[in-house]
Design an enzyme around this catalytic site. Sequence first.
Site, PDB file in Angstrom:
ATOM      1  N   GLU A   1      49.511  40.870  45.856  1.00  0.00           N
ATOM      2  CA  GLU A   1      48.879  40.933  44.535  1.00  0.00           C
ATOM      3  C   GLU A   1      48.613  42.384  44.191  1.00  0.00           C
ATOM      4  O   GLU A   1      48.079  43.142  45.025  1.00  0.00           O
ATOM      5  CB  GLU A   1      47.562  40.135  44.505  1.00  0.00           C
ATOM      6  CG  GLU A   1      46.889  40.232  43.138  1.00  0.00           C
ATOM      7  CD  GLU A   1      45.654  39.363  42.963  1.00  0.00           C
ATOM      8  OE1 GLU A   1      45.279  38.623  43.911  1.00  0.00           O
ATOM      9  OE2 GLU A   1      45.061  39.419  41.864  1.00  0.00           O
TER      10      GLU A   1
ATOM     11  N   ASN B   1      48.306  40.706  37.565  1.00  0.00           N
ATOM     12  CA  ASN B   1      47.257  40.070  36.747  1.00  0.00           C
ATOM     13  C   ASN B   1      47.433  40.396  35.259  1.00  0.00           C
ATOM     14  O   ASN B   1      47.634  41.549  34.887  1.00  0.00           O
ATOM     15  CB  ASN B   1      45.883  40.562  37.188  1.00  0.00           C
ATOM     16  CG  ASN B   1      45.523  40.063  38.571  1.00  0.00           C
ATOM     17  OD1 ASN B   1      45.216  38.887  38.760  1.00  0.00           O
ATOM     18  ND2 ASN B   1      45.612  40.963  39.559  1.00  0.00           N
TER      19      ASN B   1
ATOM     20  N   GLU C   1      49.489  36.327  37.163  1.00  0.00           N
ATOM     21  CA  GLU C   1      48.215  35.607  37.357  1.00  0.00           C
ATOM     22  C   GLU C   1      47.406  35.649  36.060  1.00  0.00           C
ATOM     23  O   GLU C   1      47.191  36.722  35.490  1.00  0.00           O
ATOM     24  CB  GLU C   1      47.412  36.253  38.492  1.00  0.00           C
ATOM     25  CG  GLU C   1      48.122  36.169  39.823  1.00  0.00           C
ATOM     26  CD  GLU C   1      47.211  36.547  40.994  1.00  0.00           C
ATOM     27  OE1 GLU C   1      46.000  36.731  40.779  1.00  0.00           O
ATOM     28  OE2 GLU C   1      47.732  36.663  42.118  1.00  0.00           O
TER      29      GLU C   1
ATOM     30  N   ASP D   1      44.672  31.778  37.926  1.00  0.00           N
ATOM     31  CA  ASP D   1      43.797  32.566  38.799  1.00  0.00           C
ATOM     32  C   ASP D   1      42.347  32.076  38.722  1.00  0.00           C
ATOM     33  O   ASP D   1      41.948  31.460  37.730  1.00  0.00           O
ATOM     34  CB  ASP D   1      43.873  34.034  38.326  1.00  0.00           C
ATOM     35  CG  ASP D   1      43.465  35.011  39.419  1.00  0.00           C
ATOM     36  OD1 ASP D   1      43.143  34.550  40.531  1.00  0.00           O
ATOM     37  OD2 ASP D   1      43.483  36.224  39.155  1.00  0.00           O
TER      38      ASP D   1
ATOM     39  N   GLU E   1      41.719  31.741  47.924  1.00  0.00           N
ATOM     40  CA  GLU E   1      41.378  33.175  47.925  1.00  0.00           C
ATOM     41  C   GLU E   1      40.105  33.409  48.737  1.00  0.00           C
ATOM     42  O   GLU E   1      39.342  32.483  48.979  1.00  0.00           O
ATOM     43  CB  GLU E   1      41.097  33.656  46.495  1.00  0.00           C
ATOM     44  CG  GLU E   1      42.259  33.575  45.545  1.00  0.00           C
ATOM     45  CD  GLU E   1      41.904  34.233  44.208  1.00  0.00           C
ATOM     46  OE1 GLU E   1      42.633  35.140  43.819  1.00  0.00           O
ATOM     47  OE2 GLU E   1      40.919  33.851  43.555  1.00  0.00           O
TER      48      GLU E   1
HETATM   49  P1  C2E Z   1      41.230  38.795  41.164  1.00  0.00           P
HETATM   50  O1  C2E Z   1      42.490  38.661  40.417  1.00  0.00           O
HETATM   51  O2  C2E Z   1      40.577  37.548  41.604  1.00  0.00           O
HETATM   52  O3  C2E Z   1      41.550  39.724  42.354  1.00  0.00           O
HETATM   53  C1  C2E Z   1      41.048  39.551  43.628  1.00  0.00           C
HETATM   54  C2  C2E Z   1      39.824  40.325  43.830  1.00  0.00           C
HETATM   55  O4  C2E Z   1      39.161  39.777  44.954  1.00  0.00           O
HETATM   56  C3  C2E Z   1      40.084  41.782  44.182  1.00  0.00           C
HETATM   57  O5  C2E Z   1      39.017  42.571  43.682  1.00  0.00           O
HETATM   58  C4  C2E Z   1      40.035  41.784  45.677  1.00  0.00           C
HETATM   59  O6  C2E Z   1      39.707  43.022  46.228  1.00  0.00           O
HETATM   60  C5  C2E Z   1      38.959  40.765  45.922  1.00  0.00           C
HETATM   61  N1  C2E Z   1      39.113  40.126  47.259  1.00  0.00           N
HETATM   62  C6  C2E Z   1      40.243  39.832  47.940  1.00  0.00           C
HETATM   63  N2  C2E Z   1      39.959  39.205  49.093  1.00  0.00           N
HETATM   64  C7  C2E Z   1      38.621  39.112  49.162  1.00  0.00           C
HETATM   65  C8  C2E Z   1      37.724  38.554  50.087  1.00  0.00           C
HETATM   66  O7  C2E Z   1      38.118  38.025  51.135  1.00  0.00           O
HETATM   67  N3  C2E Z   1      36.416  38.613  49.819  1.00  0.00           N
HETATM   68  C9  C2E Z   1      35.954  39.202  48.682  1.00  0.00           C
HETATM   69  N4  C2E Z   1      34.655  39.238  48.458  1.00  0.00           N
HETATM   70  N5  C2E Z   1      36.757  39.738  47.741  1.00  0.00           N
HETATM   71  C10 C2E Z   1      38.088  39.675  48.000  1.00  0.00           C
HETATM   72  P2  C2E Z   1      39.297  43.776  42.737  1.00  0.00           P
HETATM   73  O8  C2E Z   1      40.477  44.536  43.199  1.00  0.00           O
HETATM   74  O9  C2E Z   1      38.025  44.492  42.603  1.00  0.00           O
HETATM   75  O10 C2E Z   1      39.688  43.070  41.396  1.00  0.00           O
HETATM   76  C11 C2E Z   1      38.777  42.387  40.707  1.00  0.00           C
HETATM   77  C12 C2E Z   1      39.379  41.723  39.531  1.00  0.00           C
HETATM   78  O11 C2E Z   1      39.879  42.666  38.617  1.00  0.00           O
HETATM   79  C13 C2E Z   1      40.584  40.860  39.867  1.00  0.00           C
HETATM   80  O12 C2E Z   1      40.188  39.669  40.349  1.00  0.00           O
HETATM   81  C14 C2E Z   1      41.259  40.759  38.515  1.00  0.00           C
HETATM   82  O13 C2E Z   1      40.635  39.750  37.755  1.00  0.00           O
HETATM   83  C15 C2E Z   1      40.928  42.102  37.904  1.00  0.00           C
HETATM   84  N6  C2E Z   1      42.107  42.955  38.033  1.00  0.00           N
HETATM   85  C16 C2E Z   1      42.494  43.710  39.053  1.00  0.00           C
HETATM   86  N7  C2E Z   1      43.636  44.331  38.758  1.00  0.00           N
HETATM   87  C17 C2E Z   1      43.998  43.954  37.540  1.00  0.00           C
HETATM   88  C18 C2E Z   1      45.116  44.250  36.684  1.00  0.00           C
HETATM   89  O14 C2E Z   1      46.045  44.982  37.017  1.00  0.00           O
HETATM   90  N8  C2E Z   1      45.138  43.670  35.478  1.00  0.00           N
HETATM   91  C19 C2E Z   1      44.175  42.838  35.065  1.00  0.00           C
HETATM   92  N9  C2E Z   1      44.254  42.308  33.870  1.00  0.00           N
HETATM   93  N10 C2E Z   1      43.115  42.532  35.836  1.00  0.00           N
HETATM   94  C20 C2E Z   1      43.036  43.075  37.076  1.00  0.00           C
HETATM   95 CA    CA Z   2      44.274  37.794  40.581  1.00  0.00          CA
HETATM   96 CA    CA Z   3      41.353  35.531  41.872  1.00  0.00          CA
END
Ligand code: C2E
Ligand code: CA
Ligand code: CA
Length: 648
Positions: A428, A483, A515, A545, A601
Amino acid sequence: MSDVNSIQSKMHRAGHYPLRVAQYLRLRERIPPLYGMLSVNAGILAYTHRTLAPGFLTLTIPAILIASCLIRMLVWLRPIGQQDLEEDAAQARMHKAIWLSLAFAMAFTIWSLSLDRYGGPYEHGHVAVFVSVTVLGCVFCLTFLPTAALLICLTSLGMFLAYCVTTGSATLTAIAINIALVSAVILKILRDTYDSFVELEVAQRELRIERRQAQALGDENARLAQTDALTGLPNRRYFFAALENLLETAEDQVFCVGLIDLDRFKPVNDTYGHAQGDRLLQVIGTRLVAQCDPSVIIARLGGDEFGFIVPGGPDEAEAIAQKFCSAIRMPARLGEVTVAVGGSAGIAIYPESARNAHSLYDRADFALYHAKNHRRGQSVRFSDQLETLIRSEQALDAAMQCADLARELSVAFQPIIATESNQPVSFECLARWTSPVLGVIAPEMMIASAERVGRARDVTATLFDRALDALALLPHPISVSFNLSGHDISDAETISTLLERIDKSGCDARRLLFEITETTLIAEVDKARSVLERLRATGARIALDDFGTGYSSLSSLHQLPLDMVKIDRSFAPRLDETVGRRLISAIRNLARALSLECVIEGIETEDQLLSARIAGFSLAQGFHFARPMTLEEMLGRVEASSKSWHFA
Ligand code: C2E
Ligand code: CA
Ligand code: CA
């Protein structure tokens, strides 16, 4: 009493009352002295004849006449009431005065001439003087009732002349003729005076009417200058004048200032034209006025912005603002079309938020800004925490506005693992922004800021390029997932950009996964479906997602072209308990029934992974396997894992 005083103080103001009333008021001042003079003169005449004439002529009759005079005098002396200022009443009283003057003239003349039969030459002289002087006195007093003056002259002097002629005295006759001539001249002069009085009254009255019209015109102009021509509501000028006014008198009395801004108004203007946009504003203006009592000031401040002032606390203001927002939300029929817009509101509280008009407006605007970005269609009240938050948002937006996206944006990769083999099937792509001004910013905040400042399309394109670059470096069949935000889905140009880039990169689109969150899909299902179909036509797959954080059921989503469901990471800790495990299994089974792949997840522990396996999950993601990593780390780990059984 004060009423009477004010009436009396106005009495002499020419043109203030209708002519008859003015005439009556002037007459009121002269009639009591008239009766006074008549009584005194009659008393003196009776006195000079007291020993010469019989008692009924010197006592009884004069007593009756004088008593009548005094009664009439008292009637005229009573204070003025409102009823005296009515034209009909004044006219009736003056009419009565004319008849009474005739009656008194006859009575006094007959009485005085009856006395003339007694006494010597002095007494005869006294009667002549009484008649002539009293008549002239009365005539003067009746300047403002010329008919009565004329009647008295004709009656008294006519009788006196006839009497003198019958006595055969040439001297008396000459005196009577003299008096008649003098009276005629005086009558003429008084008539002229009366005519001038009438002219003055009429002229002044016209002048007053003209002045009143000019004043009304001025007031109307002032009102128009403070009214919004389109909606008929008070305008910006009025709003701020009212606010200043309130501030001057409010002291510490709480009141609230609110701002409303329409959501999605621009598309109405763009799609249906400005005339329809104007009609919508009129409809909304009318609805807003209907929501509150007149103590609330509601104004159109310009464009699609409205302002309101509530003479009460924030709870009251918020209730009204909610009513406004609901009223705005109702679809509006504009001729052939029906349109629906929304409205968000911001509220500032006096004296808590600010103490002057400018700052109150700014604070309400602050709150409105927050409502538009985070609580669309609702109202937000200003607070210090909100200000801090917005200021940081503004700093974020300022940094985003001038960010060098190519340099400051990067992508972190987190594997999606096949639970059986522990091998990555996909990575991802997670956005990372390191601003030179603000440091590392969380991806959600970065995306929201990019949307606010209008750079969302550039941000998505930049990130997607990185994702495609990574895909090109990853061994087959590992895929990448990317995403997409609600904004991306609703922007046709972003989707075209993505399709172009896929095409240009020459990648195998079947190794791409998009996603999308549930809220994005539900907002505009039809539009979302067609967008997903466009993406899917390339061979790419679609994942739902964060499943479980919204309200929709899987079955309601199955009409959408989906390939995969990702169960939100908040469910993973529940794998440790029986009920949670059962729930998660049920979701898994339903997804399977709908032929959807399923990823769990947020797997952070070995136990969770075991439970996930038992629950039938073949795909999982989480810190237990790997935290998001750089491209180099990812490639290194992929290479290493291909040589061993385990990725982690
Ligand atoms: P998401 O799509 O649900 O992405 C997964 C988030 O969960 C990621 O946070 C990741 O670091 C975190 N995560 C993964 N495994 C675990 C785990 O075992 N425990 C916990 N507590 N967290 C975990 P991140 O990178 O801070 O991203 C947060 C959100 O930001 C993402 O949720 C997504 O909704 C958004 N995002 C990130 N990148 C993009 C992007 O390129 N475009 C868009 N539109 N949204 C993005
Ligand atoms: Ca995602
Ligand atoms: Ca997610």
